[in-house]
Design a protein around this motif. Structure first.
Motif, mmCIF file in Angstrom:
data_model
loop_
_atom_site.group_PDB
_atom_site.id
_atom_site.type_symbol
_atom_site.label_atom_id
_atom_site.label_comp_id
_atom_site.label_asym_id
_atom_site.label_seq_id
_atom_site.Cartn_x
_atom_site.Cartn_y
_atom_site.Cartn_z
ATOM 1 N N LYS A 273 41.552 50.013 49.736
ATOM 2 C CA LYS A 273 41.598 49.460 51.089
ATOM 3 C C LYS A 273 41.341 47.957 51.088
ATOM 4 O O LYS A 273 41.993 47.196 51.809
ATOM 5 C CB LYS A 273 40.555 50.153 51.962
ATOM 6 N N GLN A 274 40.384 47.525 50.286
ATOM 7 C CA GLN A 274 39.963 46.122 50.306
ATOM 8 C C GLN A 274 40.839 45.213 49.448
ATOM 9 O O GLN A 274 40.947 44.019 49.715
ATOM 10 C CB GLN A 274 38.502 46.013 49.848
ATOM 11 N N ASN A 275 41.466 45.780 48.396
ATOM 12 C CA ASN A 275 42.227 44.948 47.454
ATOM 13 C C ASN A 275 43.562 45.617 47.104
ATOM 14 O O ASN A 275 43.781 46.036 45.957
ATOM 15 C CB ASN A 275 41.418 44.747 46.165
ATOM 16 N N PRO A 276 44.454 45.738 48.074
ATOM 17 C CA PRO A 276 45.708 46.464 47.830
ATOM 18 C C PRO A 276 46.554 45.869 46.700
ATOM 19 O O PRO A 276 47.182 46.613 45.942
ATOM 20 C CB PRO A 276 46.444 46.379 49.177
ATOM 21 N N LYS A 277 46.534 44.566 46.550
ATOM 22 C CA LYS A 277 47.329 43.931 45.495
ATOM 23 C C LYS A 277 46.765 44.292 44.116
ATOM 24 O O LYS A 277 47.514 44.649 43.191
ATOM 25 C CB LYS A 277 47.330 42.410 45.688
ATOM 26 N N ASP A 278 45.443 44.180 43.990
ATOM 27 C CA ASP A 278 44.821 44.521 42.712
ATOM 28 C C ASP A 278 44.948 46.012 42.424
ATOM 29 O O ASP A 278 45.063 46.428 41.268
ATOM 30 C CB ASP A 278 43.341 44.130 42.712
ATOM 31 N N TYR A 279 44.932 46.812 43.471
ATOM 32 C CA TYR A 279 45.077 48.257 43.289
ATOM 33 C C TYR A 279 46.453 48.583 42.701
ATOM 34 O O TYR A 279 46.579 49.457 41.828
ATOM 35 C CB TYR A 279 44.884 48.978 44.624
ATOM 36 N N MET B 108 37.636 45.504 37.343
ATOM 37 C CA MET B 108 36.837 46.595 36.772
ATOM 38 C C MET B 108 35.371 46.482 37.179
ATOM 39 O O MET B 108 34.730 47.477 37.524
ATOM 40 C CB MET B 108 36.969 46.600 35.254
ATOM 41 N N ASN B 109 34.839 45.262 37.151
ATOM 42 C CA ASN B 109 33.431 45.081 37.519
ATOM 43 C C ASN B 109 33.187 45.467 38.980
ATOM 44 O O ASN B 109 32.160 46.065 39.316
ATOM 45 C CB ASN B 109 33.002 43.632 37.285
ATOM 46 N N THR B 110 34.150 45.131 39.837
ATOM 47 C CA THR B 110 34.022 45.492 41.251
ATOM 48 C C THR B 110 34.007 47.009 41.430
ATOM 49 O O THR B 110 33.175 47.565 42.157
ATOM 50 C CB THR B 110 35.189 44.888 42.069
ATOM 51 N N MET B 111 34.943 47.669 40.760
ATOM 52 C CA MET B 111 35.005 49.132 40.875
ATOM 53 C C MET B 111 33.759 49.795 40.295
ATOM 54 O O MET B 111 33.253 50.781 40.839
ATOM 55 C CB MET B 111 36.261 49.654 40.177
ATOM 56 N N VAL B 112 33.263 49.257 39.197
ATOM 57 C CA VAL B 112 32.061 49.825 38.580
ATOM 58 C C VAL B 112 30.858 49.673 39.505
ATOM 59 O O VAL B 112 30.052 50.598 39.651
ATOM 60 C CB VAL B 112 31.802 49.168 37.207
ATOM 61 N N ASP B 113 30.755 48.519 40.140
ATOM 62 C CA ASP B 113 29.646 48.318 41.087
ATOM 63 C C ASP B 113 29.704 49.333 42.221
ATOM 64 O O ASP B 113 28.682 49.914 42.622
ATOM 65 C CB ASP B 113 29.700 46.897 41.667
ATOM 66 N N LEU B 114 30.913 49.581 42.721
ATOM 67 C CA LEU B 114 31.082 50.557 43.804
ATOM 68 C C LEU B 114 30.765 51.975 43.319
ATOM 69 O O LEU B 114 30.095 52.750 44.008
ATOM 70 C CB LEU B 114 32.524 50.510 44.327
ATOM 71 N N ALA B 115 31.245 52.300 42.113
ATOM 72 C CA ALA B 115 31.044 53.652 41.586
ATOM 73 C C ALA B 115 29.576 53.919 41.269
ATOM 74 O O ALA B 115 29.055 55.001 41.555
ATOM 75 C CB ALA B 115 31.894 53.849 40.333
ATOM 76 N N ARG B 116 28.907 52.926 40.698
ATOM 77 C CA ARG B 116 27.501 53.136 40.349
ATOM 78 C C ARG B 116 26.638 53.262 41.607
ATOM 79 O O ARG B 116 25.708 54.073 41.653
ATOM 80 C CB ARG B 116 26.994 51.997 39.465
#
Length: 904
Positions: free
Chosen positions: A762-768, A677-685
């Motif tokens: 693309k970067q984290n297919p398993k986590d996706y 979640m933190n990774t996605m939030v960093d990308l989204a922000r």
């Protein structure tokens, strides 16, 4: 009958009922000479396009009324659907209801004693605010209520042909009244108008809604075979309080004077006492027990006689009014005492009036016990329970008035006070945190004020000390029950909270222990919140309060709007989620329960949406059972204008709170999930900020939305900007969301997430792939995706492009529109991929809703775009000819809001 079949029937009912009403509306228009207008409306079986034999103003108004008719049809259909579902599928079939909650608890093996204890310790508070999103006049809202009752009346299948014709004519007549009244405020509403609107709900809606919601809980409890003794008297039920910001919210509202605060508090008290008086009068009618048929205790009869003598002539009249009927005499004497309370007649001393609502509650409990001892328990539950519940929930204060102002405003006030008091270094705003704390801690050791009472210091100081003095005046007379919290907007540090205690000391409120509450609004403040709370709870001022109370609860307000404007929807929601968890941990460290105050708005961008889903999405263990929640603008009417809808929403609030309070967690945090979640939030922000930090964003925003129209609107007593500066930071979050909605971007509800999710995939297919599983299992993530998708489904790229044509700088337009549209397409695709099937399959109701509205929305947008261009051209040269266009644009704002079911 399955739930899916019932939903399908519900959709068909909406289409059929709306078609009938549009036909009647057109019939009404034709009857008053508006045949061309009736034929041009883009509703009904033949969706025609606008023809120019009538004015745009009439077309706008007619289309707007049709949208409101559709909204009322949908509201009524939802109520009928829930009734039918519960009848055929059981009481647990309504999502978010008491029936569902108790069913779940029983399946999990929770004991009825554990559940009952949780219910008794609960406290929920809807807080009504007057944020500028309700454009409709109070008169029109009353017409809407009348119309809804006619729709309910129309549901009766047993009307004769003559009765059906009479009802049809009643509907047409009301449509004509509606047409001739006009929809919106053409002059800015006064604070008194906003207050009168709220008073309607507090006095006419909420008391009955509380009773009906209680009945829902009792029925669910009974149907699952739980012991009736655990849930039979008012003290066994969740405590439902109500709050208000009208008259107390000063954040950027220069018209809320100390005098208005004082009159609001008095109005609340007068209304509450009037409600109680009416209930006691009704009680005397029902308690007609005769002493010739009932063996009343001698002690009780003697008490009545003594009380009658004590009150003199009024007391004797109370006895003579109902001879040989002791229960009526007892209530008559309570009415004498209540009248003394209302009139503030204290000549006979203590015992002749009620000091507070608890005094009356004790007398009612005494009456209850007598009825139980007489074997009339059923009568007590039927007649006395509603009165006891009213006193318990509304007290003598009706609603708690919160007092809110901005931390910057407080800084200006204390600077002015220090200057007047002769301090050499008086520029408080320029001090660093260390210097502020040293000063505040020293002052909090002292009880002396800075100034002689009544000293004039400056606008900010005079206002702050004025309204706090009004609060003191009220407390000195009636106690603290009518006062909610002192809320500090934009709380950035401990000193922002401690400063309030110094200001309270200045008016003599230092020992009253009013709750001083931080409002965490920006992303940075949400992140810093746990440290601020830790510093606050460990401070001697708070420690003193904690030790003095066995039930101390610290309130924390969370801002959905500014955090969204600051970082986008994903960043906002995730940081609020983490803040709830981390703040709760701090509270646990100090042994203090937290009451989260959720500053939700009407739209999903500002925390809006279904209450039960919102509550389900909270982190486990972050619910103490005590909660406050704002109900803003048009959301008030949407949720509470009609009796059964009000009951439903109140039930969702209380049942959802109870459900969350009983969730158990092992306290283990899924580190891997938080990393995702933190990774996605960093990308989204990062993506979100590329747009709003763009050098030409403000000029772009000013052209592709009607923000300039909204700033001229008459839809609330507050200015659209806090200080009048033309900057994004100063713009209130409500018109920010409202403006993007009007031009169909809905950008605040999704932008930034498309690229963030695509990059993560693309970067984290398993986590996706784990996210795809979480979309079904994790309420927070599932609710977020549903909300974002709702915003996406209401986007109209054709309208977006037409608005973008008003941007003069072609390169700016192309660059920013490409940024927006690419993220839109990515977001739409990625959510469908995560959810596993298309929105057409999953969101049938939303898709059908859109079909009903699309053609007419496009017709309105066509007029809107034309008028905005003309208005802006004329306004640029200060031409008075711009005014008629502004009026039409304000009518369009209202009509489009009804069609989109969304404002700010």
């Amino acid at each position: 009958m399955t739930l899916e079949l019932l939903k399908k029937q519900g959709i068909e009912k909406i289409h059929s009922d709306f078609e009938d009403l549009v036909t009647l509306f057109k019939e009404m228009l034709i009857s008053i000479g508006e045949k061309d207008l009736a034929e041009s409306l883009p509703f009904g079986t033949s969706k025609t396009t606008q023809i120019k034999h009538h004015s745009d103003e009439k077309f706008i108004q007619a289309t707007g009324i049709c949208f409101e008719l559709l909204n009322l049809v949908e509201e009524n259909s939802a109520t009928q659907y829930r009734r039918q579902a519960e009848t055929q599928l059981g009481i647990a079939s309504t999502r978010g209801s008491w029936g569902e909650a108790i069913s779940q608890w029983k399946e999990k093996g929770l004991s009825q004693e554990t559940i009952a204890k949780t219910l008794q310790n609960m406290s929920v508070m809807p807080v009504l605010t007057a944020h500028p999103t309700e454009a409709k006049r109070l008169t029109v809202l009353n017409i809407h209520r009348e119309f809804y009752l006619l729709l309910v009346k129309k549901e009766n299948p047993k009307w004769s042909n003559a009765e059906q014709e009479s009802l049809k004519q009643e509907i047409i007549s009301l449509m004509e009244r509606w047409w001739r009244t006009g929809e919106i405020y053409l002059e800015k509403p006064r604070l008194q108008d906003e207050r009168n609107n709220l008073m309607h709900y507090f006095v006419n809606v909420f008391p009955e809604a509380v009773n009906l919601a209680d009945d829902r809980l009792k029925e669910a409890w009974r149907s699952f075979g739980f012991s009736k003794e655990l849930l039979e008297w008012p003290e066994h039920f969740p405590l439902v309080h109500f709050g208000s910001w009208v008259g107390g919210d000063r954040d950027g509202h220069p018209y809320v004077t100390p005098e208005f605060t004082e009159s609001t508090l008095e109005l609340h008290r007068k209304a509450a006492l009037g409600m109680i008086r009416n209930q006691l009068i009704e009680l005397t009618v029902k308690l007609s027990f005769s002493e010739y048929r009932v063996p009343f205790p001698e002690t009780f009869l003697k008490e009545i006689e003594d009380q009658g003598h004590f009150f003199g002539v009024p007391g004797q009249k109370a006895l003579d009014r109902n001879p040989s009927e002791p229960l009526r005499q007892y209530v008559n004497l309570l009415l004498v005492k209540l009248d003394h309370t209302i009139e503030e007649t204290y000549d006979l001393g203590e015992g002749s009036y009620f000091k507070n609502a608890n005094d009356l509650a004790k007398e009612l409990r005494k009456l209850r016990q007598l009825l139980v001892d007489l074997g009339a328990e059923r009568i007590a539950k039927q007649t006395l329970f509603p009165v006891e519940r009213l006193v318990r929930c509304f007290g003598f204060h009706l609603a708690k008035l919160d007092i809110r102002n901005n931390s910057t405003y407080h800084e200006k006030a204390i600077t002015q006070i220090l200057v007047k008091a002769g301090f050499e270094d008086s520029d408080y705003a320029s001090w660093d945190e260390e210097k502020r704390l040293a000063f505040l801690n020293q002052e909090l050791e002292s009880h002396r004020p800075f100034l002689v009472s009544g000293t004039s210091c400056g606008i900010e100081a005079n206002n702050v000390l004025g309204y706090l003095s009004a609060v003191k005046h009220y407390i000195d007379k009636y106690g603290t029950d009518g006062i909610g919290s002192i809320i500090v907007s934009m709380t950035r540090s401990l000193s922002d909270l401690l400063l309030v205690f110094v200001l309270l000391r200045e008016v003599g409120l230092q020992d009253v222990r009013l709750p001083v509450v931080p409002l965490l609004e920006t992303i940075e403040d949400l992140i810093a919140g746990p440290d601020i709370l830790s510093d606050y709870l460990s401070h001697p001022v708070l420690q003193k309060q904690i030790k003095a109370s066995s039930t101390f609860t610290q309130e924390i307000m969370l801002g959905y709007s500014d955090s969204n404007k600051d970082g986008g929807i994903l960043t906002s929601r995730w940081n609020i989620y983490k803040a709830e968890e981390n703040l709760t941990k701090v509270g646990d460290q100090f042994g203090v329960d937290l009451c989260f105050f959720h500053g939700r708005g009407g739209t999903t961008s500002r925390g809006g949406g279904k209450i039960h889903r919102f509550l389900d999405s909270m982190p486990a263990t972050a619910m103490s059972g005590k909660i406050k929640m704002t109900v803003q603008g048009e959301t008030i009417a949407n949720q509470f204008a009609n009796r059964l809808t009000a009951t439903y929403n109140l039930e969702m609030f209380t049942a959802g709170t109870a459900r969350q309070a009983l969730i158990k967690s092992d306290g283990h945090q899924d580190a891997e999930l938080y990393d995702i979640m933190n990774t996605m939030v960093d990308l989204a922000r990062k993506k979100y900020r590329t747009l709003i930090d763009h050098a030409n964003f403000i000029p772009f925003y000013s052209k592709v939305t009607p923000i300039d129209v909204l700033e001229q609107s008459k839809i609330g007593s507050r200015p659209a900007r806090r200080t009048g500066q033309r900057s994004l930071d100063d713009l209130r979050s409500i018109p920010w969301v409202f403006s993007w909605s009007q031009s169909r971007f809905n950008l605040t509800g999704w932008f930034g997430m498309g690229e963030a999710f695509e990059t993560f995939r693309k970067q984290n297919p398993k986590d996706y792939s784990r996210l795809q599983k979480l979309a079904k299992e994790w309420p927070f993530f599932k609710y977020l995706l549903i909300q974002v998708e709702t915003n996406l489904l209401n986007v109209d790229t054709e309208i977006m492009h037409l608005f973008s044509e008003m941007v003069e700088d072609k390169s700016t337009k192309e660059a920013l529109m490409q940024l927006v549209l690419e993220d839109f397409e990515k977001c739409l695709e990625i959510i469908q991929d995560i959810m596993g099937e298309s929105s057409d399959t999953r969101r049938v109701a939303a898709t059908e809703n859109k079909k009903l509205r699309d053609a007419s929305l496009k017709a309105l947008h066509s007029i809107q775009l034309d008028y905005i261009k003309k208005w802006r051209e004329l306004r640029a040269v200060d031409s008075p000819e711009s005014e008629p266009y502004l009026l039409q644009l304000l009518l369009l704002v209202n009509a489009l809001s009804g069609g989109l079911k969304s404002t700010g």
